[in-house]
Scaffold this active site. Sequence first.
Site, mmCIF file in Angstrom:
data_model
loop_
_atom_site.group_PDB
_atom_site.id
_atom_site.type_symbol
_atom_site.label_atom_id
_atom_site.label_comp_id
_atom_site.label_asym_id
_atom_site.label_seq_id
_atom_site.Cartn_x
_atom_site.Cartn_y
_atom_site.Cartn_z
ATOM 1 N N ASN A 29 -2.376 2.564 6.049
ATOM 2 C CA ASN A 29 -1.107 0.846 5.407
ATOM 3 C C ASN A 29 -0.694 0.184 7.086
ATOM 4 O O ASN A 29 0.083 1.483 7.547
ATOM 5 C CB ASN A 29 -0.272 2.041 5.021
ATOM 6 C CG ASN A 29 0.684 0.991 4.169
ATOM 7 O OD1 ASN A 29 0.926 -0.170 4.118
ATOM 8 N ND2 ASN A 29 2.522 1.784 3.646
ATOM 9 N N GLY A 30 -0.943 -0.496 6.860
ATOM 10 C CA GLY A 30 -0.834 -1.615 8.004
ATOM 11 C C GLY A 30 -1.772 -2.223 8.425
ATOM 12 O O GLY A 30 -2.839 -3.337 7.191
ATOM 13 N N LYS A 61 13.736 -15.936 -8.486
ATOM 14 C CA LYS A 61 13.410 -14.981 -9.558
ATOM 15 C C LYS A 61 12.560 -15.357 -9.976
ATOM 16 O O LYS A 61 11.545 -14.711 -10.996
ATOM 17 C CB LYS A 61 14.779 -14.504 -10.299
ATOM 18 C CG LYS A 61 15.151 -13.281 -10.198
ATOM 19 C CD LYS A 61 14.317 -12.190 -10.073
ATOM 20 C CE LYS A 61 14.909 -11.909 -8.080
ATOM 21 N NZ LYS A 61 13.735 -11.025 -7.476
ATOM 22 N N CYS A 113 1.295 -1.113 0.210
ATOM 23 C CA CYS A 113 0.197 0.059 0.300
ATOM 24 C C CYS A 113 0.303 1.306 -0.059
ATOM 25 O O CYS A 113 2.286 1.009 0.349
ATOM 26 C CB CYS A 113 -0.886 -0.244 1.106
ATOM 27 S SG CYS A 113 -2.144 -1.404 1.450
ATOM 28 N N HIS A 128 20.109 -37.050 -1.893
ATOM 29 C CA HIS A 128 19.247 -37.279 -0.252
ATOM 30 C C HIS A 128 17.305 -36.842 -0.700
ATOM 31 O O HIS A 128 16.726 -36.979 0.350
ATOM 32 C CB HIS A 128 19.772 -36.631 0.831
ATOM 33 C CG HIS A 128 21.262 -36.237 1.099
ATOM 34 N ND1 HIS A 128 21.771 -37.911 1.662
ATOM 35 C CD2 HIS A 128 22.417 -35.457 0.470
ATOM 36 C CE1 HIS A 128 22.996 -37.107 1.889
ATOM 37 N NE2 HIS A 128 23.558 -36.354 1.107
ATOM 38 N N GLU A 165 18.221 -17.580 -5.235
ATOM 39 C CA GLU A 165 17.980 -16.616 -5.542
ATOM 40 C C GLU A 165 17.271 -16.758 -7.070
ATOM 41 O O GLU A 165 16.312 -16.191 -7.318
ATOM 42 C CB GLU A 165 18.657 -15.083 -5.204
ATOM 43 C CG GLU A 165 18.547 -14.310 -6.331
ATOM 44 C CD GLU A 165 17.101 -13.266 -6.147
ATOM 45 O OE1 GLU A 165 16.795 -13.800 -5.145
ATOM 46 O OE2 GLU A 165 16.921 -12.668 -6.405
ATOM 47 N N GLU A 177 9.087 -15.398 -9.654
ATOM 48 C CA GLU A 177 7.899 -14.056 -9.115
ATOM 49 C C GLU A 177 7.702 -14.163 -10.459
ATOM 50 O O GLU A 177 6.518 -13.446 -10.802
ATOM 51 C CB GLU A 177 9.078 -13.404 -8.348
ATOM 52 C CG GLU A 177 9.619 -13.511 -7.481
ATOM 53 C CD GLU A 177 10.370 -12.378 -7.017
ATOM 54 O OE1 GLU A 177 9.624 -11.760 -6.235
ATOM 55 O OE2 GLU A 177 10.739 -12.102 -7.123
HETATM 56 C C1 AGP Z 1 12.479 -9.543 -4.216
HETATM 57 O O1 AGP Z 1 12.406 -9.860 -5.920
HETATM 58 C C2 AGP Z 1 10.822 -9.854 -3.963
HETATM 59 N N1 AGP Z 1 10.181 -8.987 -3.983
HETATM 60 C C3 AGP Z 1 11.100 -10.715 -1.806
HETATM 61 O O2 AGP Z 1 11.639 -10.967 -1.644
HETATM 62 C C4 AGP Z 1 11.755 -8.877 -1.574
HETATM 63 O O3 AGP Z 1 13.321 -9.250 -1.398
HETATM 64 C C5 AGP Z 1 11.351 -8.958 0.472
HETATM 65 O O4 AGP Z 1 10.453 -8.593 0.302
HETATM 66 C C6 AGP Z 1 12.176 -7.997 0.744
HETATM 67 O O5 AGP Z 1 12.317 -6.835 0.754
HETATM 68 P P1 AGP Z 1 13.548 -5.473 1.170
HETATM 69 O O6 AGP Z 1 14.705 -6.164 0.556
HETATM 70 O O7 AGP Z 1 13.146 -4.162 0.472
HETATM 71 O O8 AGP Z 1 13.701 -5.733 2.691
#
Ligand code: AGP
Length: 591
Positions: free
Chosen positions: A96-97, A470, A2, A489, A466, A473
């Site tokens: 926001n929250g 990627k 948000c 394993h 990672e 996502e």
């Molecule tokens: C990364 O592609 C993601 N959008 C997500 O994993 C992100 O790295 C994570 O939410 C942490 O965010 P930050 O780096 O703003 O702390």
Amino acid sequence: MCGIVGYVGKKNSSDIVLDGLKTLEYRGYDSWGIAVNDNGKLDVFKKVGEINIKKVPLPKTSSAIGHTRWATHGGVNEINAHPHFSTRRDFVLAQNGIVENYQDLKGKLIMKGYTFDTETDTEVIVRLIEEKRKSNETLKDSVRDAFNELEGRNTVIVLDSSKEDHIIAVRNGSPLVLGIGKDGIFLASDALAFAKYTKDVVFLDNYDLVEINGNEFKIYDAKSGIRKEYKVTKLNNKIKGISKGKYSHFMIKEIVEQKDTVLKAAEYSEDDLKAIIEAVRNANRVYITGAGTAGFASGQIAYYLRNIAKVDALDVRSYDFETFLPILTKNDLVIAVSQSGETADTIEILEFAKEKGCKIGCIVNVEGSTIHRMSDYKYLIHAGPEICVASTKVFTSQCVFGYLLAKSMVNEYKEAKSYIQDLSDGLSDYFNEKSFKHIKKLAKKIKDNEHFFILGKGQNSYISLEGALKVKEISYKHFEGFSAGELKHGVIALVEDDTPVFSIISDDKDSKDIISATEEVKARGAFTVGVGDSKFKNESCFKYFLPTASNKELSGLANVVAFQLLSYFLADSLGNSIDKPRNLAKSVTVK
Ligand code: AGP
């Protein structure tokens, strides 16, 4: 999670707020809304989906608030979109929250006769303010009273109709920055939203309440109600506006920018690093923490610190750090890794660590963010705004900084700088049509598969995680990364004819193990893809090979770029939304 924008000033307020919301869409893009005060009458416009209009059908006014939503409570529809009206339509509010005690508060308000039109926790705040108005003279005090009853991390913004140009906002947890421009006063979750109008900002602290009245504003401590002094900071970035330039998506732009951003992350002199080096040396143990991509960057940085500087460095995902709290001592150093500097899971751990008396360091991209401000040792990676929700350039920059730190600890600062320069040069050569074509061809070949595995080891272990994140996502395909050692394993049970298995290979001591693991999956019918040093491109275990800008100690970082590109081209060929993938938000400021 948000985004909030507010404006009072000489320009057409809904234009400014709309523009700001577009910049903040990375924080949530389920739905959005804007409210203006038109001579004492509040007018609201809401829409589901991304912001794709140039102008909102609202009257020209001098004050407005807006919100872009990432739904937590209640489905994605116009009713649940913010801002929300008070019953008498005399104020509107955006939040926001998460109001953690919203059910309790809602129950009490219902008993008092209040009714609710939405499924949101936000409307509870609105009704609570209405209730508080009964015993308060001003809207400001009513907002303050209501806010102090909320549990959880919340930031709210309120537009009043009873006075001209009157906005009240309170921050706790979720960020809020005030901008002081010659044409008006701005409020936003991220200074980026108004950076083209002013560089003079006040980073609000938790429990700061701001009241804007025309061209003046005052800041109060929301808990005591007492007026507070504030500090104006000049943003030293050069951000004017954000554009994709010649690229079709921010993601590809940001991937290509890495040839420069890896250098920017290392623009620290040996002197600049002295403080953190000293802190790392004196620490009993160094914990590196973050979530998601930042969590994997933490792993890579801890790897560099252990293997290059022989430091007792341990990476722990911030959302799981609680299980380490029993052994955390005040002599430990906690280094937070974060793009936004606003991730709730990470902030919470830093708060615990601070309570224990630990020193805090940070490797972040956003200046003035909560994590940046709460750290004792602050290091910005200067990657520039990262707009695509999937993080790319920030990951490599954070890792580069960690590498520079580790090398500097063993007096190899100059060597580190030269390897980082090599990485940058290698990436410059790598970003060309030929490499892209080769990856696109692979993307086309595998786009109908559903399950994929990525093997890594040593410097490529976190890269496999990672890399998998990627691709997941953006392509929504099931990619799983793991250490090559894990294969026998259990994971090998999932390999069948034509299962794509990627093996990340660098010219290092782990290459033999990677080749053996690849042979094992090939023997079970896998479609094996090598990713890494071109020296291995003719190894018989690989059926396809993606050469990378592989580079000695920084080979892992060159290799991850191949997965970023694969993710991009795969998603593109599947017709997915690239910069704003489904269900995600860039900054996760709620727990
Ligand atoms: C990364 O592609 C993601 N959008 C997500 O994993 C992100 O790295 C994570 O939410 C942490 O965010 P930050 O780096 O703003 O702390």
